[in-house]
Design a protein around this motif. Sequence first.
Motif, short mmCIF file in Angstrom:
data_model
loop_
_atom_site.label_atom_id
_atom_site.label_comp_id
_atom_site.label_asym_id
_atom_site.label_seq_id
_atom_site.Cartn_x
_atom_site.Cartn_y
_atom_site.Cartn_z
N GLN A 13 0.83 -1.21 0.00
CA GLN A 13 0.00 0.00 0.00
C GLN A 13 0.86 1.26 0.00
O GLN A 13 0.52 2.26 -0.65
CB GLN A 13 -0.97 0.00 1.18
N ILE A 16 2.21 1.74 -3.52
CA ILE A 16 1.13 2.23 -4.39
C ILE A 16 0.88 3.72 -4.14
O ILE A 16 0.73 4.50 -5.08
CB ILE A 16 -0.16 1.40 -4.19
N LYS A 17 0.86 4.11 -2.88
CA LYS A 17 0.63 5.52 -2.53
C LYS A 17 1.74 6.41 -3.11
O LYS A 17 1.46 7.46 -3.71
CB LYS A 17 0.57 5.67 -1.01
N ARG A 20 1.55 6.40 -6.93
CA ARG A 20 0.42 7.21 -7.39
C ARG A 20 0.80 8.68 -7.46
O ARG A 20 0.48 9.37 -8.42
CB ARG A 20 -0.78 7.01 -6.46
N GLU A 63 -5.91 0.52 -10.60
CA GLU A 63 -7.01 -0.19 -9.93
C GLU A 63 -7.41 0.52 -8.64
O GLU A 63 -8.60 0.58 -8.30
CB GLU A 63 -6.62 -1.64 -9.64
N THR A 64 -6.44 1.04 -7.91
CA THR A 64 -6.74 1.77 -6.68
C THR A 64 -7.61 2.99 -6.99
O THR A 64 -8.60 3.25 -6.30
CB THR A 64 -5.43 2.20 -5.98
N GLN A 67 -11.09 1.86 -8.02
CA GLN A 67 -11.83 1.41 -6.84
C GLN A 67 -12.33 2.60 -6.02
O GLN A 67 -13.47 2.61 -5.57
CB GLN A 67 -10.94 0.50 -5.99
N GLU A 68 -11.48 3.62 -5.84
CA GLU A 68 -11.89 4.81 -5.08
C GLU A 68 -13.05 5.52 -5.77
O GLU A 68 -13.99 5.95 -5.11
CB GLU A 68 -10.71 5.76 -4.93
#
Length: 194
Positions: A13, A16-17, A20, A63-64, A67-68
């Motif tokens: 995570q 990914i953060k 991003r 995808e994150t 999804q958000e």
Amino acid sequence: MKKNKIETEQTIQNIIKIARYHFTEHGYTKAALEDIVKEANLTRGALYHHFQNKKGLFLAVFETVQQEVGEYVEAEAAKSNDIWVQLIRGCRAFLEGAVQSHNQRILLIDGPAVLGWDMFRKMDEKYSMNSLKEQLQLMQEKGLLKPISIEAMTHCLSGAMNEAVLWIADRRDHKEVIDEAMVVLEHLLEGLRK
């Protein structure tokens, strides 16, 4: 063993953060994996262990974001008990969520280019179209929609909203343009009403 699993998920995570942020600020091509792993305090090998390559990392970020946006659509739709209003609110929420400055580059620019059309469509179906289809099916079962193909309705409405998002993203006053797009979408939806 549970601790390792939790730590691994936290590491993923965190990557990914950080990724991003880099993909949003610099775009896919200019985002450097060296900068991402340095900021995450990892080695490049550790990143590859979790994501295989830069494209795999981008897919996880994409995808994150999808999804958000999907969760935002669901939350906005759920603010009403009226099934028709839920559809309208969900459509507006999709437009609003997709054009957010921190989502635009990932969803609208790099997403299709990096992932390719087939993968982009699979992700769109998984995170957006399936929810829209479920809502339309429910509405048709309750006798609110004309007895026409749910598949066709889903694809036509999804396509209209995706194109509207691209148009809205190019404008300065997103709220005003979203309002304009919603007038059109509501007229389209009225044509489907039984």
